[in-house]
Design an enzyme around this catalytic site. Structure first.
Site, mmCIF file in Angstrom:
data_model
loop_
_atom_site.group_PDB
_atom_site.id
_atom_site.type_symbol
_atom_site.label_atom_id
_atom_site.label_comp_id
_atom_site.label_asym_id
_atom_site.label_seq_id
_atom_site.Cartn_x
_atom_site.Cartn_y
_atom_site.Cartn_z
ATOM 1 N N ASP A 1 57.179 38.633 68.722
ATOM 2 C CA ASP A 1 57.650 39.920 68.799
ATOM 3 C C ASP A 1 57.776 40.156 70.303
ATOM 4 O OD1 ASP A 1 54.910 41.254 69.493
ATOM 5 O OD2 ASP A 1 54.483 40.079 67.894
ATOM 6 N N ASP B 1 55.992 42.691 71.623
ATOM 7 C CA ASP B 1 54.697 43.606 71.984
ATOM 8 C C ASP B 1 55.313 44.822 72.271
ATOM 9 O OD1 ASP B 1 51.958 43.583 72.160
ATOM 10 O OD2 ASP B 1 52.008 44.142 74.333
#
Length: 273
Positions: free
Chosen positions: A215, A217
């Protein structure tokens, strides 16, 4: 030449890879308690390896409560000379995309609840004294370079180095924290690099971590959630499994005596008795 045995630490969703041959299982109770799971002992393309599921076989142990000392001690007791750790991480840089891998070369420690040394002054353990182990270089550069080169040869999108911020977890970062880590120049954030790396170094084990980017973040203005992280990690398991199957035989053919003996000297000179 020092015989090579490679420890593999499986991160989230990487507890049961299917590339082991001649496999057996062994439970060990260490001087520091019970490891996360039984050790799987076998071979990867003819090379002796040991696998440890960091969070337990069914991912039941959160990052803070992993018995890192027992896991690393067990790998050392079983004769490992190297450790390759797989770990999920969030990207802090636009150019490091979900699905990429990144080879960490240094870290920022934001944990505060974990025991980060074997040499803690507790009686009735096999470790004595105080160990002021240096953390530069933090990871084994040679091992990381071999893994990175193999990733490139297998057309895996990979980054040769980067700073990882290790947070306590199990919660994800706030947006303020995420932006702070970016301002520090860090490249990724994860929850397990520390104290795993530090403990491996204290025992003279060459350690490298494959950060699997799941991802961006929350600095990227997208809410991070555990289900999406695990989904992305599992989506890339086959890629990482293939990378390990290709790189482990290469590691086994290289000379490692200088790196192993050099690290052993570092450990010896770090001790205050």
């Amino acid at each position: 030449m020092i015989p090579i045995k490679i420890g593999i630490i499986g991160g989230s969703g990487f507890a049961n890879p299917d590339f082991f041959q001649e496999e057996s299982s062994k439970e060990i109770v260490t001087p520091f308690g019970k490891p996360s799971a039984p050790f799987r002992i076998g071979k990867v393309n003819g090379v002796e390896c040991v696998l440890m599921a960091r969070h337990g076989i069914n991912h039941t142990i959160p990052p803070t409560y992993v018995n890192y000392r027992a896991n690393i001690w067990g790998l050392k007791e079983l004769g490992c000379t190297h450790i390759i750790a797989t770990t999920a991480c969030g990207s802090l840089r636009e150019e490091i995309h979900p699905g990429d891998i990144i080879m960490f070369d240094t870290f920022i420690d934001r944990t505060n609840l974990r025991t980060s040394t074997f040499f803690d002054g507790v009686e009735n353990t096999p470790t004595r004294g105080v160990c002021h182990i240096p953390m530069e270089p933090a990871f084994c550069n040679k091992l990381s370079e071999v893994i990175y080169e193999s990733a490139c040869q297998n057309k895996v999108s990979a980054h040769p180095k980067g700073t990882v911020v290790c947070i306590e977890g199990p919660r994800f970062s706030s947006i303020a924290e995420s932006k702070l880590y970016r301002s520090w120049g860090a490249h990724a954030v994860n929850m397990t690099a520390i104290p795993e790396l530090c403990l491996a170094k204290e025992l003279g084990l060459l350690y490298s971590a494959i950060g699997i980017v799941t991802d961006y973040d929350c600095w990227h203005e997208v809410i991070v959630n555990a289900q999406d992280v695990l989904k992305c990690f599992k989506k890339n398991i086959d890629k990482v499994s293939l990378l390990l199957q290709n790189v482990i035989p290469k590691i086994s053919t290289l000379p490692w005596d200088d790196e192993i003996t050099s690290l052993q000297k570092v450990v010896a000179t770090s001790m205050v008795n």
